[in-house]
Design an enzyme around this catalytic site. Structure first.
Site, PDB file in Angstrom:
ATOM      1  N   HIS A  61       7.253  11.651  -5.247  1.00 28.80           N
ATOM      2  CA  HIS A  61       7.877  10.377  -4.851  1.00 28.80           C
ATOM      3  C   HIS A  61       8.806   9.941  -5.997  1.00 28.80           C
ATOM      4  O   HIS A  61       8.503   8.993  -6.719  1.00 28.80           O
ATOM      5  CB  HIS A  61       6.774   9.345  -4.604  1.00 28.80           C
ATOM      6  CG  HIS A  61       7.199   8.170  -3.781  1.00 28.80           C
ATOM      7  ND1 HIS A  61       8.484   7.999  -3.306  1.00 28.80           N
ATOM      8  CD2 HIS A  61       6.481   7.096  -3.331  1.00 28.80           C
ATOM      9  CE1 HIS A  61       8.540   6.873  -2.624  1.00 28.80           C
ATOM     10  NE2 HIS A  61       7.347   6.309  -2.615  1.00 28.80           N
ATOM     11  N   GLN A 119       9.896   6.273  -6.461  1.00 28.86           N
ATOM     12  CA  GLN A 119       8.806   5.458  -6.988  1.00 28.86           C
ATOM     13  C   GLN A 119       8.705   5.675  -8.504  1.00 28.86           C
ATOM     14  O   GLN A 119       8.585   4.716  -9.271  1.00 28.86           O
ATOM     15  CB  GLN A 119       7.492   5.867  -6.306  1.00 28.86           C
ATOM     16  CG  GLN A 119       6.321   5.014  -6.699  1.00 28.86           C
ATOM     17  CD  GLN A 119       6.444   3.594  -6.163  1.00 28.86           C
ATOM     18  OE1 GLN A 119       6.653   3.400  -4.986  1.00 28.86           O
ATOM     19  NE2 GLN A 119       6.337   2.613  -7.040  1.00 28.86           N
ATOM     20  N   CYS A 123       1.699   1.813  -6.442  1.00 27.97           N
ATOM     21  CA  CYS A 123       2.953   2.007  -5.704  1.00 27.97           C
ATOM     22  C   CYS A 123       2.996   1.161  -4.438  1.00 27.97           C
ATOM     23  O   CYS A 123       4.076   0.847  -3.949  1.00 27.97           O
ATOM     24  CB  CYS A 123       3.141   3.477  -5.370  1.00 27.97           C
ATOM     25  SG  CYS A 123       1.719   4.194  -4.508  1.00 27.97           S
ATOM     26  N   ARG A 154      12.150  10.691   4.194  1.00 26.93           N
ATOM     27  CA  ARG A 154      10.705  10.622   3.951  1.00 26.93           C
ATOM     28  C   ARG A 154      10.056  11.610   4.904  1.00 26.93           C
ATOM     29  O   ARG A 154      10.117  11.440   6.123  1.00 26.93           O
ATOM     30  CB  ARG A 154      10.188   9.205   4.192  1.00 26.93           C
ATOM     31  CG  ARG A 154       8.682   9.150   4.261  1.00 26.93           C
ATOM     32  CD  ARG A 154       8.133   7.764   4.159  1.00 26.93           C
ATOM     33  NE  ARG A 154       8.246   7.282   2.793  1.00 26.93           N
ATOM     34  CZ  ARG A 154       7.598   6.218   2.316  1.00 26.93           C
ATOM     35  NH1 ARG A 154       6.792   5.528   3.098  1.00 26.93           N
ATOM     36  NH2 ARG A 154       7.742   5.843   1.064  1.00 26.93           N
ATOM     37  N   ASP A 198      -3.271   4.658  -6.674  1.00 27.15           N
ATOM     38  CA  ASP A 198      -2.645   4.836  -5.363  1.00 27.15           C
ATOM     39  C   ASP A 198      -3.780   4.888  -4.337  1.00 27.15           C
ATOM     40  O   ASP A 198      -4.953   5.033  -4.714  1.00 27.15           O
ATOM     41  CB  ASP A 198      -1.843   6.154  -5.380  1.00 27.15           C
ATOM     42  CG  ASP A 198      -1.056   6.417  -4.105  1.00 27.15           C
ATOM     43  OD1 ASP A 198      -0.919   5.501  -3.263  1.00 27.15           O
ATOM     44  OD2 ASP A 198      -0.570   7.559  -3.937  1.00 27.15           O
ATOM     45  N   ARG A 243      11.849  -1.272  -6.971  1.00 22.21           N
ATOM     46  CA  ARG A 243      12.331  -0.170  -6.127  1.00 22.21           C
ATOM     47  C   ARG A 243      13.799  -0.413  -5.780  1.00 22.21           C
ATOM     48  O   ARG A 243      14.626   0.490  -5.792  1.00 22.21           O
ATOM     49  CB  ARG A 243      11.496  -0.063  -4.838  1.00 22.21           C
ATOM     50  CG  ARG A 243      10.071   0.433  -5.026  1.00 22.21           C
ATOM     51  CD  ARG A 243      10.029   1.902  -5.447  1.00 22.21           C
ATOM     52  NE  ARG A 243      10.681   2.771  -4.476  1.00 22.21           N
ATOM     53  CZ  ARG A 243      10.119   3.252  -3.366  1.00 22.21           C
ATOM     54  NH1 ARG A 243       8.870   2.956  -3.091  1.00 22.21           N
ATOM     55  NH2 ARG A 243      10.793   4.047  -2.547  1.00 22.21           N
TER      56      ARG A 243
HETATM   57  N1  NVA Z   1       0.202   8.466  -1.607  1.00 18.98           N
HETATM   58  C1  NVA Z   1       0.743   7.512  -0.663  1.00 18.98           C
HETATM   59  C2  NVA Z   1       1.990   6.888  -1.216  1.00 18.98           C
HETATM   60  C3  NVA Z   1       2.637   5.866  -0.326  1.00 18.98           C
HETATM   61  C4  NVA Z   1       3.881   5.299  -0.918  1.00 18.98           C
HETATM   62  C5  NVA Z   1       1.019   8.211   0.657  1.00 18.98           C
HETATM   63  O1  NVA Z   1       1.522   9.348   0.620  1.00 18.98           O
HETATM   64  O2  NVA Z   1       0.731   7.637   1.705  1.00 18.98           O
HETATM   65  N1   CP Z   2       5.639   2.649  -2.300  1.00 19.77           N
HETATM   66  C1   CP Z   2       6.249   2.983  -1.157  1.00 19.77           C
HETATM   67  O1   CP Z   2       6.947   4.001  -1.063  1.00 19.77           O
HETATM   68  O2   CP Z   2       6.067   2.101  -0.138  1.00 19.77           O
HETATM   69  P1   CP Z   2       6.428   2.336   1.399  1.00 19.77           P
HETATM   70  O3   CP Z   2       5.519   3.424   1.885  1.00 19.77           O
HETATM   71  O4   CP Z   2       6.161   1.022   2.075  1.00 19.77           O
HETATM   72  O5   CP Z   2       7.867   2.750   1.494  1.00 19.77           O
END
Ligand code: NVA
Ligand code: CP
Length: 308
Positions: free
Chosen positions: A130, A133, A265, A103, A225, A293
């Site tokens: 993602h 997701q 998500c 990540r 989101d 997930r």
């Molecule tokens: N758009 C959000 C998704 C989190 C899973 C972020 O990047 O924080």
């Molecule tokens: N949706 C998602 O990726 O959640 P987290 O940021 O908690 O991993």
């Protein structure tokens, strides 16, 4: 199946369906009492530059349920690109583990990891996409609606990283997608162009709009989101203003199909992009989606690491 999963755009439609099918088999097996240890002796290294609940726990538990192990490497541990170059992290870590999930902030970092890794690399969220997701979302929609082709998904909100995965996924499987974002918050042009190209083959209809009401008209799925993604905290107030009319609330849900499911998500910033009434209401599938997930990623891991 190709080695890495950096974006759903890289998967063929057959590969995408194969992962969804394996995920379903594993979910059924898990429901019947537990999975076979098909990943016995395999280790997943998980690099995190940002916070996580779902991604970290679902990958870790998924590996355990399939007989393998997962190592959580916190943002402070590896300090990707700071303590050591991204290239060297890939070279070293891939000598120890059988798969890397990362990540990252910049998508380039996950690409660099993939280029220099000996083992498969999975994108666990970047500024660009993602894919895990997206896989779990298609799996959830299939579970709830029994089909993907011909459904209409309406996106309402910021088009930054989750929407591109849905655009790629939907346009590969023949699902229509209407996305409403404020001006300036559209998905990247090259993402939209690629989705249109995939749609030419699959027959998906794609619309990029600014009006949430138009997007949700007749929709089978409504998706949103957060307005402020991780790393954008300094823009929070501006984003609140720009996205104020892009909230999923009861009034907007009433404009979709009566059987529409509501997806997010997560994490949710309740009261901003979604109201409590909708998040906890009868159309919401938020927590089934979060559970999936686990199942979708087990399908992915089984394909990448156990040649399923
Ligand atoms: N758009 C959000 C998704 C989190 C899973 C972020 O990047 O924080
Ligand atoms: N949706 C998602 O990726 O959640 P987290 O940021 O908690 O991993």
């Amino acid at each position: 199946m190709q080695k890495n999963l950096l974006s759903l755009a890289d998967l063929s439609t057959d590969e995408l369906w194969h992962i969804l099918n394996v995920a379903q088999e594993l979910k059924d097996e898990w429901r019947e009492g537990g999975n076979q240890p098909i990943l016995m002796g395999k280790t997943l290294g998980m690099i995190f530059q940002k916070s996580s609940l779902r991604t970290r726990v679902s990958f870790e538990v998924g590996m355990l349920q399939l007989g393998g192990e997962a190592l959580y490497l916190s943002p402070n541990e590896i300090q990707l690109g700071k303590r050591e170059s991204v290239e060297d992290v890939a070279r070293v870590l891939s000598r120890y583990v059988d798969c890397i999930m990362a990540r990252v902030f910049g998508h380039q970092d996950v690409e660099t990891l993939a280029t220099h890794s000996r083992v498969p690399v999975i994108n666990g969220l970047s500024d660009y996409s993602h894919p895990c997701q997206g896989l779990a979302d298609l799996f959830t929609i299939l579970e709830k609606k029994s089909v993907l082709r011909g459904l209409k998904l309406a996106w309402v909100g910021d088009g930054n990283n989750v929407l591109p995965s849905l655009l790629f996924g939907a346009s590969k499987v023949g699902m229509d997608i209407s996305a409403a974002t404020p001006p300036g918050y559209e998905p990247p042009t090259q993402v939209v162009e690629m989705a249109f190209r995939f749609a030419e083959e699959s027959g998906s209809g794609i619309e990029i709009l600014n009006d949430p009401s138009a997007a949700v008209q007749g929709a089978d799925i409504i998706y949103t989101d957060v307005w402020t993604s991780m790393g954008q905290e300094a823009e929070k107030e501006q984003r609140r203003r720009d996205l104020a009319s892009y909230q999923i609330n009861a009034e907007l849900v009433a404009k979709a199909s009566p059987e529409a499911i509501v997806m997010h998500c997560l994490p949710a910033h309740r009261g901003e992009e979604i109201t409590d009434e909708v998040a906890d209401g009868p159309n919401s599938v938020l927590f089934d989606q979060a559970e999936n997930r686990l199942h979708a990623q087990k399908g992915l891991l089984a394909v990448l690491l156990a040649n399923k």
